[in-house]
Design a protein around this motif. Structure first.
Motif, PDB file in Angstrom:
ATOM      1  N   LEU A  72      71.055  34.864 171.141  1.00  0.00           N
ATOM      2  CA  LEU A  72      70.663  35.042 169.746  1.00  0.00           C
ATOM      3  C   LEU A  72      71.537  36.117 169.108  1.00  0.00           C
ATOM      4  N   GLY A  73      72.478  35.686 168.303  1.00  0.00           N
ATOM      5  CA  GLY A  73      73.302  36.619 167.533  1.00  0.00           C
ATOM      6  C   GLY A  73      72.717  36.791 166.146  1.00  0.00           C
ATOM      7  N   ILE A  74      72.494  38.037 165.738  1.00  0.00           N
ATOM      8  CA  ILE A  74      71.902  38.317 164.429  1.00  0.00           C
ATOM      9  C   ILE A  74      72.732  39.365 163.707  1.00  0.00           C
ATOM     10  N   GLY A  75      72.519  39.471 162.385  1.00  0.00           N
ATOM     11  CA  GLY A  75      73.224  40.483 161.621  1.00  0.00           C
ATOM     12  C   GLY A  75      72.690  40.585 160.209  1.00  0.00           C
ATOM     13  N   PRO A  76      72.957  41.703 159.542  1.00  0.00           N
ATOM     14  CA  PRO A  76      72.422  41.904 158.202  1.00  0.00           C
ATOM     15  C   PRO A  76      73.163  41.148 157.112  1.00  0.00           C
ATOM     16  N   SER A  77      74.294  40.530 157.438  1.00  0.00           N
ATOM     17  CA  SER A  77      75.110  39.808 156.468  1.00  0.00           C
ATOM     18  C   SER A  77      75.770  40.789 155.490  1.00  0.00           C
ATOM     19  N   HIS A  78      75.869  40.425 154.204  1.00  0.00           N
ATOM     20  CA  HIS A  78      76.661  41.200 153.254  1.00  0.00           C
ATOM     21  C   HIS A  78      75.937  41.284 151.913  1.00  0.00           C
ATOM     22  N   PRO A  79      76.201  42.333 151.135  1.00  0.00           N
ATOM     23  CA  PRO A  79      75.504  42.486 149.848  1.00  0.00           C
ATOM     24  C   PRO A  79      75.587  41.271 148.924  1.00  0.00           C
ATOM     25  N   PRO A  80      76.764  40.627 148.743  1.00  0.00           N
ATOM     26  CA  PRO A  80      76.785  39.474 147.830  1.00  0.00           C
ATOM     27  C   PRO A  80      75.864  38.336 148.248  1.00  0.00           C
ATOM     28  N   ILE A  81      75.610  38.222 149.551  1.00  0.00           N
ATOM     29  CA  ILE A  81      74.734  37.161 150.039  1.00  0.00           C
ATOM     30  C   ILE A  81      73.274  37.589 149.970  1.00  0.00           C
ATOM     31  N   ILE A  82      72.967  38.759 150.514  1.00  0.00           N
ATOM     32  CA  ILE A  82      71.571  39.204 150.583  1.00  0.00           C
ATOM     33  C   ILE A  82      71.029  39.556 149.202  1.00  0.00           C
ATOM     34  N   GLU A  83      71.817  40.253 148.411  1.00  0.00           N
ATOM     35  CA  GLU A  83      71.368  40.623 147.061  1.00  0.00           C
ATOM     36  C   GLU A  83      71.634  39.510 146.062  1.00  0.00           C
ATOM     37  N   GLY A  84      72.836  38.907 146.130  1.00  0.00           N
ATOM     38  CA  GLY A  84      73.204  37.904 145.131  1.00  0.00           C
ATOM     39  C   GLY A  84      72.515  36.578 145.302  1.00  0.00           C
TER      40      GLY A  84
END
Length: 300
Positions: free
Chosen positions: A90-102
């Motif tokens: 299981l690979g996880i990550g917080p991703s990036h501001p344009p994806i999470i916020e946008g």
């Protein structure tokens, strides 16, 4: 060093993805990884793949954390773990501001704190433990019971010093992207290994993902990569990593050339300390097939 493939891309159907994993397994490769974007659900696909293709390791690189509560992800991951015969990473990550916020509309405030709290809640849930966690960014209480599931290894998308320290302390390793062998050797391996040792944890897995093409037109391949994913260089975490390596864009991390060039690059990742190399084969059908042949030869 184990060698696997990244399976994905725009427009791929379910049968085609299963077929690519089956081809990788028949070639003797170690693993197949899927990413979580805005198309197929990676864990659901892997659950189906696992029922169709035996033997090969399966993983996500990576599932975004912010949109998925640890209770929900633990349930889904353990379900996929049973469906795959306990072959899941299981690979996880917080991703990036344009994806999470946008796209999702969530705050991306202090992602390292978020990941630390997320792992603190997720790991006991994956072990089937009754738990209660109340942090600054999330609350999780309860237990996930999936009979037959072994807790899957957890990797995080750690590239910078803070996230690498978290990966060493709380996860089983890291999965990197846009990272050349020099950066693996000089930056990734020392930072995560030191953190794991200080936390009294086993040696971490270091999974390096890289775009590769056995091709007579390496410049053309790099132009194609720039057209398709060149905008990734604007994401802060990727930009910082590229700057650290002295690279202008993600296309400069692509391994492209004849079989000798590709085989030499694979050896360099092994020498740098990567425990696993996950390759996204780039190019037309013939170029992808040639790339797979080199990977299979390197695995023998």
């Amino acid at each position: 060093m184990e060698i696997g493939v990244y399976v994905g891309g725009a427009g791929l159907g379910l049968d085609e993805m299963i077929g690519r994993v089956r081809t990788a397994a028949e070639a003797g490769l170690d693993s197949a990884f899927l990413s979580q974007l805005t198309a197929w659900d990676a864990l659901t696909v892997l659950a189906l793949v696992g029922r169709e293709v035996p033997g090969i390791g399966l993983g996500t690189a990576v599932v975004q954390t912010y949109p998925r509560h640890p209770l929900a992800l633990a349930s889904q991951a353990l379900t996929a773990q049973v469906a795959t015969g306990n072959r899941l990473t299981l690979g996880i990550g917080p991703s990036h501001p344009p994806i999470i916020e946008g796209q999702f509309g969530y705050s991306y405030d202090r992602p390292a704190r978020h990941v630390r709290e997320y792992l603190s809640a997720l790991r006991p849930l994956l072990r089937g433990e009754q738990m209660e966690y109340r942090g600054e960014t999330l609350t999780a209480a309860g237990r996930v019971d999936v009979p037959g599931a072994i807790p899957p290894p957890v990797l995080i998308s750690a590239l910078g010093p803070v996230m690498l320290r978290l990966a060493g302390e709380l996860a089983d390793g890291t999965v990197t992207v846009w990272t050349g062998p020099e950066a693996v050797a000089d930056h990734i391996v020392p930072a995560i290994t030191r953190a794991a040792e200080q936390a009294g944890r086993p040696a971490p897995r270091i999974v390096a993902t890289v775009m590769v093409s056995v091709t007579a037109d390496p410049d053309g391949i790099r132009r194609r990569v720039t057209e398709q994913v060149g905008s990734a260089a604007s994401f802060p975490s990727y930009r910082s990593l590229l700057d650290r390596q002295g690279k202008s864009g993600v296309h400069e991390t692509v391994v492209a050339g004849d079989k000798t060039v590709v085989a030499r690059a694979i050896r360099r990742y092994a020498e740098a300390g990567a425990t696993e190399l996950v390759v996204s084969a780039v190019g037309d059908e013939r170029e992808r097939a040639s790339t797979l042949d080199v990977l299979a030869s390197a695995r023998v």
